[in-house]
Design an enzyme around this catalytic site. Structure first.
Site, PDB file in Angstrom:
ATOM      1  N   GLU A 257       0.834  -1.198   0.000  1.00  0.00           N
ATOM      2  CA  GLU A 257       0.000   0.000   0.000  1.00  0.00           C
ATOM      3  C   GLU A 257       0.879   1.263   0.000  1.00  0.00           C
ATOM      4  O   GLU A 257       0.661   2.190  -0.781  1.00  0.00           O
ATOM      5  CB  GLU A 257      -0.911   0.016   1.243  1.00  0.00           C
ATOM      6  CG  GLU A 257      -1.729   1.298   1.350  1.00  0.00           C
ATOM      7  CD  GLU A 257      -2.607   1.367   2.604  1.00  0.00           C
ATOM      8  OE1 GLU A 257      -2.524   0.451   3.449  1.00  0.00           O
ATOM      9  OE2 GLU A 257      -3.378   2.337   2.714  1.00  0.00           O
ATOM     10  N   GLN A 294      14.563  34.064 -13.034  1.00  0.00           N
ATOM     11  CA  GLN A 294      15.425  33.139 -12.281  1.00  0.00           C
ATOM     12  C   GLN A 294      14.682  32.523 -11.091  1.00  0.00           C
ATOM     13  O   GLN A 294      14.826  31.325 -10.806  1.00  0.00           O
ATOM     14  CB  GLN A 294      16.663  33.882 -11.789  1.00  0.00           C
ATOM     15  CG  GLN A 294      17.708  32.947 -11.213  1.00  0.00           C
ATOM     16  CD  GLN A 294      18.882  33.706 -10.625  1.00  0.00           C
ATOM     17  OE1 GLN A 294      18.707  34.640  -9.850  1.00  0.00           O
ATOM     18  NE2 GLN A 294      20.072  33.296 -10.995  1.00  0.00           N
ATOM     19  N   GLY A 379      -0.998   5.479   6.888  1.00  0.00           N
ATOM     20  CA  GLY A 379       0.019   5.668   7.936  1.00  0.00           C
ATOM     21  C   GLY A 379       0.593   7.069   7.812  1.00  0.00           C
ATOM     22  O   GLY A 379       1.096   7.444   6.750  1.00  0.00           O
ATOM     23  N   GLU A 382       4.193  10.940  10.810  1.00  0.00           N
ATOM     24  CA  GLU A 382       4.745  10.724  12.164  1.00  0.00           C
ATOM     25  C   GLU A 382       4.917   9.232  12.430  1.00  0.00           C
ATOM     26  O   GLU A 382       5.920   8.808  13.034  1.00  0.00           O
ATOM     27  CB  GLU A 382       3.815  11.348  13.216  1.00  0.00           C
ATOM     28  CG  GLU A 382       3.780  12.881  13.222  1.00  0.00           C
ATOM     29  CD  GLU A 382       2.959  13.472  12.072  1.00  0.00           C
ATOM     30  OE1 GLU A 382       2.160  12.732  11.450  1.00  0.00           O
ATOM     31  OE2 GLU A 382       3.136  14.671  11.783  1.00  0.00           O
TER      32      GLU A 382
HETATM   33  C1  LIG Z   1      -9.552  10.400   2.599  1.00  0.00           C
HETATM   34  C2  LIG Z   1      -9.201   9.268   3.498  1.00  0.00           C
HETATM   35  C3  LIG Z   1      -9.368   7.958   3.055  1.00  0.00           C
HETATM   36  C4  LIG Z   1      -9.090   6.886   3.911  1.00  0.00           C
HETATM   37  N1  LIG Z   1      -9.348   5.606   3.488  1.00  0.00           N
HETATM   38  C5  LIG Z   1      -9.262   4.585   4.389  1.00  0.00           C
HETATM   39  C6  LIG Z   1      -9.691   3.258   4.044  1.00  0.00           C
HETATM   40  O1  LIG Z   1     -10.113   2.994   2.909  1.00  0.00           O
HETATM   41  N2  LIG Z   1      -9.652   2.288   4.996  1.00  0.00           N
HETATM   42  C7  LIG Z   1      -9.190   2.530   6.258  1.00  0.00           C
HETATM   43  O2  LIG Z   1      -9.192   1.620   7.080  1.00  0.00           O
HETATM   44  N3  LIG Z   1      -8.741   3.771   6.620  1.00  0.00           N
HETATM   45  C8  LIG Z   1      -8.781   4.795   5.716  1.00  0.00           C
HETATM   46  N4  LIG Z   1      -8.354   6.063   6.068  1.00  0.00           N
HETATM   47  C9  LIG Z   1      -7.840   6.276   7.415  1.00  0.00           C
HETATM   48  C10 LIG Z   1      -6.367   6.638   7.505  1.00  0.00           C
HETATM   49  O3  LIG Z   1      -5.574   5.494   7.324  1.00  0.00           O
HETATM   50  C11 LIG Z   1      -6.160   7.303   8.880  1.00  0.00           C
HETATM   51  O4  LIG Z   1      -6.763   8.587   8.804  1.00  0.00           O
HETATM   52  C12 LIG Z   1      -4.720   7.437   9.270  1.00  0.00           C
HETATM   53  O5  LIG Z   1      -4.140   6.178   9.511  1.00  0.00           O
HETATM   54  C13 LIG Z   1      -4.532   8.300  10.535  1.00  0.00           C
HETATM   55  O6  LIG Z   1      -5.397   7.903  11.543  1.00  0.00           O
HETATM   56  P1  LIG Z   1      -6.334   9.004  12.289  1.00  0.00           P
HETATM   57  O7  LIG Z   1      -7.007   9.794  11.225  1.00  0.00           O
HETATM   58  O8  LIG Z   1      -7.191   8.312  13.270  1.00  0.00           O
HETATM   59  O9  LIG Z   1      -5.326   9.965  13.014  1.00  0.00           O
HETATM   60  P2  LIG Z   1      -4.754   9.758  14.519  1.00  0.00           P
HETATM   61  O10 LIG Z   1      -4.214   8.388  14.648  1.00  0.00           O
HETATM   62  O11 LIG Z   1      -5.790  10.227  15.474  1.00  0.00           O
HETATM   63  O12 LIG Z   1      -3.564  10.778  14.517  1.00  0.00           O
HETATM   64  C14 LIG Z   1      -3.727  12.188  14.769  1.00  0.00           C
HETATM   65  C15 LIG Z   1      -2.343  12.824  14.785  1.00  0.00           C
HETATM   66  O13 LIG Z   1      -1.566  12.239  15.831  1.00  0.00           O
HETATM   67  C16 LIG Z   1      -0.363  11.722  15.296  1.00  0.00           C
HETATM   68  N5  LIG Z   1       0.048  10.515  16.015  1.00  0.00           N
HETATM   69  C17 LIG Z   1      -0.691   9.427  16.311  1.00  0.00           C
HETATM   70  N6  LIG Z   1       0.042   8.496  16.930  1.00  0.00           N
HETATM   71  C18 LIG Z   1       1.290   9.007  17.044  1.00  0.00           C
HETATM   72  C19 LIG Z   1       2.517   8.533  17.566  1.00  0.00           C
HETATM   73  N7  LIG Z   1       2.642   7.319  18.111  1.00  0.00           N
HETATM   74  N8  LIG Z   1       3.611   9.333  17.494  1.00  0.00           N
HETATM   75  C20 LIG Z   1       3.516  10.569  16.924  1.00  0.00           C
HETATM   76  N9  LIG Z   1       2.390  11.070  16.399  1.00  0.00           N
HETATM   77  C21 LIG Z   1       1.299  10.311  16.449  1.00  0.00           C
HETATM   78  C22 LIG Z   1      -0.675  11.403  13.846  1.00  0.00           C
HETATM   79  O14 LIG Z   1       0.489  11.315  13.051  1.00  0.00           O
HETATM   80  C23 LIG Z   1      -1.570  12.569  13.483  1.00  0.00           C
HETATM   81  O15 LIG Z   1      -0.805  13.688  13.157  1.00  0.00           O
HETATM   82  C24 LIG Z   1      -8.585   7.129   5.207  1.00  0.00           C
HETATM   83  C25 LIG Z   1      -8.374   8.455   5.633  1.00  0.00           C
HETATM   84  C26 LIG Z   1      -8.688   9.510   4.804  1.00  0.00           C
HETATM   85  C27 LIG Z   1      -8.479  10.915   5.311  1.00  0.00           C
END
Ligand SMILES: Cc1cc2nc3c(=O)[nH]c(=O)nc-3n(C[C@H](O)[C@H](O)[C@H](O)COP(=O)(O)OP(=O)(O)OC[C@H]3O[C@@H](n4cnc5c(N)ncnc54)[C@H](O)[C@@H]3O)c2cc1C
Length: 394
Positions: A257, A294, A379, A382
């Protein structure tokens, strides 16, 4: 290799870079013609409508593009990851991140677990029609309270006679409204976590399944859904992979992915760069082409260097991955480098377009909005840095 090649002259010559070979470039030609003839002309309309037609799936299936890496016995093309890599690059040029995302979610994240972990019966019922485009798939892992921290998911699968009953919710699921089935992760022990999550093939027609579309910054043509599961029944034969072995499924496809996202980001950045270079060669200010300033020339020099570096790292990771070597570090670095870079490049291209860049007509503002997802999806940046830190023993 695919139906779209028939009667169409070979693609314009492109320098073939390893790991690609002649056959991949032929596929690239077919894909590029398809994208230019059947996706690009409709991108504006689908973005406005905030939806692309479901018919695109059977159309892509007919052309063989939904099953490039799958075996012929399942209706696939018998190719490999390199063929799908070409697909990721070419879809990124379709003018709508949402279209690329919706098709990509089906091909890159939702069907691979069925292919890798499905029983023969599951492959016949789900993979074969997905390759034909008769069924649309989505991968549902993220929840309102569990994104980066996958182990924190709360959706629960309770065993009942003949199967399971699912309760909970899933968030941000690409294709969640249009999907015929979800490849869905749920807790199968009270504790959940690494040893207590399993995957299920969930038919969206089941009573208790509700999906609603969420509005977002970019990817407008795609359907991103909030899903509510209220006593949704899943038959025993739809458990995918081993009971409580769900983490293995999640980890198994993460690298592909992320690699696909890196390939797509480099290709999208390249496309944006090309459009902007053409614009800078035509637009005049103070009696000369803006590309002659430039300050503008240097932006192009920097962008070209970043794209080349991103491509080199991504292809290096791809070579290791297709060779079956441990590519965790390189894939993670490629994802990290290319996603932010693609957004920065789209933003620079917008700046070079001046006011026109802010207008919908030129497609550059869309490219910037669409690219903003890269450092979050699949993912976050961060999390990529956390993974890299761990590879260094930190
Ligand atoms: C348009 C879109 C399509 C998507 N499609 C899918 C899909 O088809 N299937 C699916 O399952 N998911 C999907 N996702 C979900 C996506 O994978 C998640 O949004 C992503 O993994 C981040 O999770 P979260 O949004 O809950 O953020 P959170 O995990 O709440 O993170 C919030 C913030 O905290 C930071 N953070 C969290 N943990 C840590 C750590 N340990 N150290 C430092 N910083 C940290 C993050 O980097 C981020 O900046 C989609 C998301 C979007 C926006």
């Amino acid at each position: 290799m695919t139906g779209y090649s028939k009667g169409v002259p070979p693609a314009a010559a492109r320098r073939i870079l390893p790991p690609f070979a002649e056959e991949h470039e032929e596929l690239r030609g077919s894909l590029r013609r398809f994208v230019e003839a059947e996706l690009l002309p409709h991108a504006d309309e689908w973005e406005r409508e905030r939806w692309f037609p479901n018919d695109l799936f059977p159309r892509m299936g007919e052309l063989g593009f939904l099953g490039l890496k799958y075996e012929e016995e399942y209706g696939g093309q018998g190719g490999g990851y390199l063929h799908d890599a070409v697909l990721a690059e070419e879809l990124a040029r379709c003018g709508s991140g949402g279209v690329a995302a919706g098709l990509g979610a089906h091909i890159t994240i939702a069907t691979p677990p069925v292919w890798k972990f499905g029983t023969e019966d599951q492959k016949q019922r789900y993979l074969v029609p997905s390759i034909a485009g008769d069924l649309i798939a989505a991968l549902a892992i993220t929840e309102p309270d569990a994104g980066s921290d996958v182990a924190g998911m709360k959706t629960m699968a309770r065993p009942v006679e003949g199967g399971w009953v699912l309760n909970g919710s899933k968030m941000f699921i690409t294709n969640g409204v249009r999907a015929n089935y979800l490849v869905l992760a749920a807790k199968t022990t009270a504790q959940g976590g690494h040893g207590g999550i399993s995957f299920f093939l969930v038919d969206t027609e089941q009573p208790g399944y509700e999906a609603s579309k969420i509005e977002k910054l970019g990817w407008h043509a795609s359907d991103t859904a909030l899903i509510a599961l209220g006593d949704v029944f899943v038959p025993t034969e739809n458990l995918l992979g081993e009971l409580n072995g769900g983490f293995k499924l999640i980890m198994a496809n993460f690298q592909w992915e992320r690699l696909s996202m890196a390939l797509g980001a480099v290709a999208a950045a390249q496309h944006c760069f090309e459009l902007t270079l053409a614009y800078a060669g035509e637009r005049e200010a103070f009696g000369r082409k803006i590309g002659g300033f430039q300050a503008i020339r240097h932006k192009f020099a920097e962008m070209a260097t970043t794209i080349e570096a991103g491509r080199a790292l991504t292809y290096h990771a791809l070579r290791l991955f297709v060779d079956g070597q441990d590519a965790l570090r390189e894939v993670t670095q490629a994802k990290l480098l290319t996603q932010r870079a693609a957004f920065d490049i789209a933003d620079t291209c917008l700046q070079i377009h001046g006011g026109a860049g802010y207008m919908v007509e030129y497609g550059i503002e869309r490219a910037a909005r669409d690219a903003r997802l890269g450092p979050i999806g699949g993912g976050t940046d961060e999390i990529m840095k956390e993974i890299l830190g761990r590879t260094m023993g930190l």
